[in-house]
Every structure is written in C-alpha cells, then in structure tokens.
Design an enzyme around this catalytic site. Structure first.
Site, PDB file in Angstrom:
ATOM      1  CD  GLU A 210      -2.932  -1.174   0.217  1.00 16.59           C
ATOM      2  OE1 GLU A 210      -3.102  -0.113  -0.443  1.00 16.59           O
ATOM      3  OE2 GLU A 210      -3.609  -2.194   0.011  1.00 16.59           O
ATOM      4  CB  CYS A 244      -1.336   7.149   1.441  1.00 15.09           C
ATOM      5  SG  CYS A 244      -2.786   6.211   1.956  1.00 15.09           S
TER       6      CYS A 244
END
Length: 519
Positions: A210, A244
């Site tokens: 991720e 993110c």
C-alpha cells in the site's frame, strides 16, 4: 526480550498447532480488539497527539472509528466468508463436485506507517485475524509513543501466542524481513516498498504493498465550486496533508482555477485558522532581492539581514520563522512528523533562485520549524516541471495547475505513474465516463476525496507504482487467505476410463469428437 527469530518461530508454532483456525477463536480476538479500542481509545489518541500533534478528535474519527467499523463488518460475516463455495464441474468429469475454501495463510507481517499509526496497524490485523492468521506487527519508529502503546495493549488484550509487536527502526525491520513469513503487508513509501518486495522475493513470500503517489483532482466549470473547495481543503489538509490518498495536486480548467484557489484558501481558513499573513512571500521579477507579499500584492524589498522594508522577517524556505511566537496554530491541525520531513516540504516552496519552481502563493507558504508546523499552502501558476510536481508531497501544500479540458487532464495524468487515487469534480456525465474509462488509479472518486478509505465494502489498494493487492472487508479477508480449490469424484462409475491410454482407434475418435464439440 525475544529476538525477531524467536518471536516469529513462536508464531509459526502457534499457527501449526491450529489455535487460530476455529471461528470461535477469531471472533474472540475481534471482540478483544474492540474492547481494547473502546477502553483505551483516549490513550491511543493521546499517543498519536504526542507523536506529531494529531488532534485527538481526528484520531477518534479517522482511525479508531474505522477500525471498529472493520471489526463490526467482518465479525458477523466470518461463517459466510469461510464456508465452502460450490463451483460447477466440467460435464466431461461428471459425476463430480468442486468447491473452493478459504484457508489462513499462516504468519503475516504487518509493517505500518506513522501517519495513521492506529488505523494502519490494526485494520490489516482485523483482516488477518478474520482469515485465521497469526500476526507480527512492526509499527513505525517515527511514531514511537503510539508504537509503545500498541505493543502494550496488543500484549494485554490479544492472545499472546498468536501476536507479537516488534519495535525499532530500519535495523529491526531488516531483521524481520530475513524471517520466513507467509504474507507481508507493507504500508509506506515506494523506496522502502521496493526493499520489502526484494526481501519477500528471496523467500517467494506473497506481499501487499500500500504505497502512494501523486493523486490528482480534476475540476471543471460544471462543478459546485464551494463544495469542491471545502472537500478538497479537507482532503488535502486534514492530518496536515500526511495522508496517502490526499489530493496531491489540482488540474482545474482555466475558467475556474483562480476562483477555486481562493475558495480552497477560504475553506482552509475556516477549518484550520490563519493560513495567510504578512509572511507569505514569493519570487517576483528578475531581482532576487525583490519579493511580493501575496496578501496585498505589493512589492517588498528584502534587505541583507532578511527583513522587509517594514522591519518584518518573512519565513524563508528553510523554515526559520522568528515571528512564530505571534502565531497560534489551530489545535485541529496536526504537526509535520519530524524535522527531516519539515525541511523536505519547505524545500518544495517557490524558490526565487529556481525559475522552474516559481508560483503564486495564494495562502500559506510559511512554517514554524520549532513546532514543526507548515501553514496550509495553496500555489497557483505552477509549472509541471516544478519540484513540487516531481514527488508525492505528503504535506500541506496544494499546487493548482490550469488545464484546457478533461481530455488534456486525462493525458496529463496518464503520462505519469498511476496514482493511489484520482478525484473528479464535474457534473458532466461524459467527463465522468472519460475518467472512469481512460484513467487507471487505485480508486476513483467523484466529488469525494478519501471516501473509499472509509468503507469496509470497498477494496482499498493501489495499481502500478501506487501498490499491489487490496484490503478492507472481504477483500482483506481474501488478501490474508489462500483460496484452495477442492474437487471430488466417486470411484464408480469410472468414466475417465474412456480416455485412459492406450489411445485406440475408438478413443481417438472420441477425442476427435470432443475436440469438434461446440464448433
């Protein structure tokens, strides 16, 4: 204290014993984690606040609450997820049956980041527990207080046989990566992601990455600009931009770009307090001693001692702000995690000595290094070649670039690495279809940044440089499971005898007939 090898060996022994396989055990661990979060939520939130000034309410809303939602979603569905899934068998094999069954992979390593230290540690653990795995958690050394609290609480609330928390920095992470795991789940930057992937490849360990990237936002004249501005400001500046999937830059059509910038600045002010002020400076003209204060548009000469003609010292690109004591930062606004990241972000500000980095500072543009705060900063008239456009910003800076239309925006996005998210603010159905059809990203959001992060029903993951694999809900359960195929056929009648060698004339004719079947 046990070594990494001893801790992982213990987890492997626990898994082989079968302790983690029963659904009753899995539900008990999810219950225990829920109890831990409800009883210790304040302690966890205060630890995150102590690490980098993250507002307690923000940790409650966007971390602890989301883990609780994941638990509530997974727990009642375990029986359905783990049940046999019947699959039709080829007619040539009849009578026969086939099905799949999800089995736990074994021992999983979860390497979590500092920016959402509770959410990104515990949410993958929820999915691993649902799958029946043992878990070794490696929290980030950049959020040490949260990591220590997590280590204490995991040991207190969860089954010690099946869980371990290893603290430390790069050395400890390297030692862990030398150990045998059945799955590695890493959240963080691409540079370390490559190191993790290389280590996993040596042992053929499946991996989830991720990562991140520069998540774009497209806005055109059909958008509700006030709503777009508020949502973009929230998505960009919550957690001081250290998210993110935060909007990394905006591509706005020229008829709305400047207006949108002002509205985002206003929204940022309403959410986080003072964002502009006398210290906003940017290069203007060819004279390196001349700067323009974007608050009032007046040229100001900067003397050799760094003061302007009115005797004030603007914040420079290295974050030295002698006027910081006069600025009170909002308690709803997080700090930058450390000095290194602060300096990196300040280096992305417009530089009077670098023509490619020239930009108009709509608001912000200054910081407070002592307290590791950078004001929400909005830049317009940004060049695609500017430093701020060359890397994921991961901080409270938002460049806005003018673009001709949706087709140009799609081409701009596709010319760059595939992002973790892409956001579109447009009421035009054809524009929406174009982005859905012609761009590739981990997720696509219409009029909503960060929304996919908050649903257990939607897989969350990247593509290409922004990551591989996905989790949340059933997708997370599958990520930590091996889906095994099972087939069964009775011994009588033995219909396979019709195709056993030797291949007689009759059998060849049968095979030829089967080959021609369905033409």
């Amino acid at each position: 204290m046990a070594t990494a090898h001893e801790a992982i060996d213990r987890l492997h022994k626990t898994f082989r014993s079968g302790v983690t396989r029963p659904l009753r055990w899995r539900r008990a661990q999810l219950d225990a984690m829920e109890r831990m979060l409800r009883e210790q939520s304040t302690r966890l939130a205060r630890a995150a606040r102590d690490d980098f000034g993250k507002p307690v309410a923000e940790t409650m809303l966007m971390e602890i609450n989301l883990v609780l939602e994941e638990i509530r979603f997974a727990r009642p569905r375990l029986a359905r997820w783990t049940a046999r899934k019947p699959k039709p068998m080829h007619w040539l094999l009849q009578p026969a049956a086939g099905w799949t069954v999800a089995e736990p992979k074994g021992v999983a390593l979860v390497i979590s980041p500092w920016n959402y230290p509770v959410l990104l540690s515990l949410e993958p653990m929820v999915d691993a527990i649902a799958a029946g795995d043992c878990v070794c958690l490696k929290p980030s050394e950049l959020s040490p207080k949260t990591g220590r609290v997590l280590a204490t609480l995991v040991d207190r609330y969860l089954d010690r046989r099946a869980f371990a928390v290893v603290q430390g920095g790069a050395q400890e992470t390297g030692e862990l990566l030398e150990q045998p795991f059945d799955h590695i789940f890493y959240t963080g930057g691409g540079r370390v992601g490559r190191i993790v992937m290389e280590a996993a490849a040596k042992q053929l360990t499946p991996i989830t990455l991720e990562l991140g990237g520069k998540s774009p936002v497209f806005v055109d004249c059909t958008a509700d600009l006030d709503t777009a501005a508020r949502r973009i400001a929230w998505g960009r500046f919550v957690n001081a931009g250290q998210t993110c999937v935060a909007p990394d830059y905006v591509l706005a059509t020229s008829d709305v770009a400047d207006d949108l910038a002002q509205r985002i600045a206003k929204a940022a002010y309403q959410m986080f307090g003072m964002t502009g002020g006398r210290r906003d400076v940017v290069a203007s003209g060819n004279d390196s001693n001349t700067r323009i204060g974007r608050n009032d548009g007046r040229l100001r000469t900067v003397a050799a001692d760094g003061t302007t003609e009115d005797g004030r010292r603007p914040d420079d690109r290295n974050g030295h702000d002698d006027a910081r004591d006069a600025h009170v930062w909002s308690p709803s606004y997080a700090q930058i995690v450390n000095d290194r990241h602060y300096d990196r972000l300040m280096s992305l500000m417009p530089n009077p000595d670098g023509p490619s980095s020239a930009a108009h500072i709509v608001c912000g543009g200054y910081g407070d290094r002592a307290n590791r705060h950078i004001a929400p900063t909005i830049l317009t008239h940004v060049s695609p070649d500017a430093p701020v456009m060359q890397e994921e910003i991961f901080g409270p800076i938002l460049p806005i670039l003018e673009i001709a239309d949706a087709a140009s925006a799609v081409a701009f996005i596709n010319a760059r690495p595939r992002p973790l998210a892409c956001y579109v603010f447009s009421r035009n159905a054809a524009t929406r279809r174009r982005f859905e059809r012609d761009t590739s990203s981990g997720a696509l959001g219409f009029n909503l940044p960060l929304g996919h992060l908050m649903s257990s029903r939607l897989p969350f993951g990247g593509v290409g440089a922004s990551g591989m694999g996905a989790y949340h809900g059933y997708a997370g359960f599958l990520e930590f499971s091996h889906v095994k195929t099972v087939v069964a056929k009775p011994t009588l009648p033995d219909t396979l005898a019709a195709i056993y060698p030797p291949y007689t004339k009759r059998k060849r004719a049968l095979i030829s007939m089967l080959t021609d079947f369905g033409k």
